[in-house]
Motif scaffolding. Sequence first.
Motif, PDB file in Angstrom:
ATOM      1  N   ILE A   1     -20.436 -69.747  -6.348  1.00 18.30           N
ATOM      2  CA  ILE A   1     -19.509 -69.738  -5.216  1.00 18.30           C
ATOM      3  C   ILE A   1     -18.127 -69.366  -5.734  1.00 18.30           C
ATOM      4  O   ILE A   1     -17.620 -69.978  -6.688  1.00 18.30           O
ATOM      5  N   THR A   2     -17.526 -68.403  -5.105  1.00 19.20           N
ATOM      6  CA  THR A   2     -16.168 -67.991  -5.454  1.00 19.20           C
ATOM      7  C   THR A   2     -15.279 -68.111  -4.232  1.00 19.20           C
ATOM      8  O   THR A   2     -15.669 -67.716  -3.137  1.00 19.20           O
ATOM      9  N   TRP A   3     -14.092 -68.627  -4.444  1.00 16.05           N
ATOM     10  CA  TRP A   3     -13.065 -68.636  -3.421  1.00 16.05           C
ATOM     11  C   TRP A   3     -12.103 -67.486  -3.687  1.00 16.05           C
ATOM     12  O   TRP A   3     -11.604 -67.326  -4.807  1.00 16.05           O
ATOM     13  N   PHE A   4     -11.893 -66.698  -2.657  1.00 18.26           N
ATOM     14  CA  PHE A   4     -10.876 -65.651  -2.681  1.00 18.26           C
ATOM     15  C   PHE A   4      -9.824 -66.006  -1.632  1.00 18.26           C
ATOM     16  O   PHE A   4     -10.073 -66.778  -0.725  1.00 18.26           O
ATOM     17  N   ARG A   5      -8.673 -65.375  -1.760  1.00 23.26           N
ATOM     18  CA  ARG A   5      -7.656 -65.570  -0.748  1.00 23.26           C
ATOM     19  C   ARG A   5      -6.974 -64.240  -0.451  1.00 23.26           C
ATOM     20  O   ARG A   5      -6.926 -63.351  -1.307  1.00 23.26           O
ATOM     21  N   GLN A   6      -6.465 -64.160   0.760  1.00 18.90           N
ATOM     22  CA  GLN A   6      -5.890 -62.884   1.186  1.00 18.90           C
ATOM     23  C   GLN A   6      -4.719 -63.133   2.128  1.00 18.90           C
ATOM     24  O   GLN A   6      -4.802 -63.968   3.036  1.00 18.90           O
ATOM     25  N   VAL A   7      -3.654 -62.397   1.890  1.00 21.61           N
ATOM     26  CA  VAL A   7      -2.514 -62.393   2.794  1.00 21.61           C
ATOM     27  C   VAL A   7      -2.448 -61.023   3.452  1.00 21.61           C
ATOM     28  O   VAL A   7      -2.939 -60.037   2.891  1.00 21.61           O
ATOM     29  N   PRO A   8      -1.845 -60.933   4.616  1.00 25.94           N
ATOM     30  CA  PRO A   8      -1.786 -59.647   5.318  1.00 25.94           C
ATOM     31  C   PRO A   8      -1.141 -58.562   4.469  1.00 25.94           C
ATOM     32  O   PRO A   8      -0.109 -58.790   3.828  1.00 25.94           O
ATOM     33  N   GLY A   9      -1.790 -57.408   4.446  1.00 24.39           N
ATOM     34  CA  GLY A   9      -1.247 -56.273   3.717  1.00 24.39           C
ATOM     35  C   GLY A   9      -1.597 -56.232   2.249  1.00 24.39           C
ATOM     36  O   GLY A   9      -1.212 -55.295   1.549  1.00 24.39           O
ATOM     37  N   LYS A  10      -2.309 -57.243   1.791  1.00 27.86           N
ATOM     38  CA  LYS A  10      -2.687 -57.283   0.379  1.00 27.86           C
ATOM     39  C   LYS A  10      -4.197 -57.386   0.237  1.00 27.86           C
ATOM     40  O   LYS A  10      -4.904 -57.792   1.158  1.00 27.86           O
ATOM     41  N   GLU A  11      -4.678 -57.046  -0.953  1.00 26.59           N
ATOM     42  CA  GLU A  11      -6.102 -57.135  -1.207  1.00 26.59           C
ATOM     43  C   GLU A  11      -6.520 -58.595  -1.392  1.00 26.59           C
ATOM     44  O   GLU A  11      -5.717 -59.448  -1.772  1.00 26.59           O
ATOM     45  N   ARG A  12      -7.786 -58.815  -1.112  1.00 27.27           N
ATOM     46  CA  ARG A  12      -8.350 -60.150  -1.347  1.00 27.27           C
ATOM     47  C   ARG A  12      -8.327 -60.422  -2.855  1.00 27.27           C
ATOM     48  O   ARG A  12      -8.757 -59.585  -3.639  1.00 27.27           O
TER      49      ARG A  12
ATOM     50  N   PHE B   1      -8.950 -63.129  -6.303  1.00 32.35           N
ATOM     51  CA  PHE B   1      -9.729 -64.242  -6.845  1.00 32.35           C
ATOM     52  C   PHE B   1      -8.858 -65.480  -6.969  1.00 32.35           C
ATOM     53  O   PHE B   1      -7.716 -65.417  -7.407  1.00 32.35           O
ATOM     54  N   ALA B   2      -9.431 -66.630  -6.588  1.00 29.83           N
ATOM     55  CA  ALA B   2      -8.719 -67.900  -6.738  1.00 29.83           C
ATOM     56  C   ALA B   2      -9.475 -68.835  -7.686  1.00 29.83           C
ATOM     57  O   ALA B   2      -8.908 -69.356  -8.648  1.00 29.83           O
TER      58      ALA B   2
ATOM     59  N   ASP C   1      -4.997 -67.751 -12.981  1.00 32.09           N
ATOM     60  CA  ASP C   1      -3.849 -68.358 -13.664  1.00 32.09           C
ATOM     61  C   ASP C   1      -2.878 -68.985 -12.670  1.00 32.09           C
ATOM     62  O   ASP C   1      -2.253 -70.009 -12.965  1.00 32.09           O
ATOM     63  N   SER C   2      -2.771 -68.391 -11.497  1.00 30.09           N
ATOM     64  CA  SER C   2      -1.804 -68.859 -10.503  1.00 30.09           C
ATOM     65  C   SER C   2      -2.157 -70.221  -9.922  1.00 30.09           C
ATOM     66  O   SER C   2      -1.294 -70.885  -9.334  1.00 30.09           O
ATOM     67  N   VAL C   3      -3.424 -70.646 -10.064  1.00 30.40           N
ATOM     68  CA  VAL C   3      -3.828 -71.927  -9.484  1.00 30.40           C
ATOM     69  C   VAL C   3      -4.298 -72.916 -10.534  1.00 30.40           C
ATOM     70  O   VAL C   3      -4.546 -74.092 -10.220  1.00 30.40           O
ATOM     71  N   LYS C   4      -4.405 -72.469 -11.765  1.00 21.22           N
ATOM     72  CA  LYS C   4      -4.920 -73.326 -12.831  1.00 21.22           C
ATOM     73  C   LYS C   4      -4.043 -74.566 -12.980  1.00 21.22           C
ATOM     74  O   LYS C   4      -2.822 -74.488 -12.988  1.00 21.22           O
ATOM     75  N   GLY C   5      -4.705 -75.706 -13.084  1.00 23.08           N
ATOM     76  CA  GLY C   5      -3.987 -76.966 -13.205  1.00 23.08           C
ATOM     77  C   GLY C   5      -3.635 -77.603 -11.876  1.00 23.08           C
ATOM     78  O   GLY C   5      -3.241 -78.770 -11.830  1.00 23.08           O
ATOM     79  N   ARG C   6      -3.773 -76.858 -10.792  1.00 22.63           N
ATOM     80  CA  ARG C   6      -3.464 -77.383  -9.458  1.00 22.63           C
ATOM     81  C   ARG C   6      -4.705 -77.442  -8.568  1.00 22.63           C
ATOM     82  O   ARG C   6      -4.808 -78.331  -7.709  1.00 22.63           O
ATOM     83  N   PHE C   7      -5.607 -76.490  -8.739  1.00 23.36           N
ATOM     84  CA  PHE C   7      -6.822 -76.427  -7.927  1.00 23.36           C
ATOM     85  C   PHE C   7      -8.003 -76.902  -8.772  1.00 23.36           C
ATOM     86  O   PHE C   7      -8.083 -76.599  -9.975  1.00 23.36           O
TER      87      PHE C   7
END
Length: 121
Positions: free
Chosen positions: A33-44, A46-47, A61-67
Amino acid sequence: VQLQASGGGLVQAGGSLRLSCTASGLPFSRPAITWFRQVPGKEREFAAAISWGADVAFYADSVKGRFTLSRDSVKNTVYLQMNSLKFEDTAVYFCAAGPILHRVPSGYNYWGQGTQVTVSS
């Protein structure tokens, strides 16, 4: 086949949310199972991802230690605990399932419907 993503919402910066991804009817057992995230105008992007069978988790790297990922094998559900949320975590979060773990969207054929996470600054 169904992937049900839920748990999004509105939270202040520094707060927490827990997302859930429940799988049913997949044509393979013990899916990655992989979680991805997407904001408008940007590509999906990896989280986080978990290999169900190997019980190995990976984080951007952007979520490591928090998620943190966890799973309930009985409920066929993977949880994404998100702590210390930042404004830049605001996105629609999608879960995807497959027999092999991928960190790119093109690796998956089965997707949940997405759940909105909004972090106010």
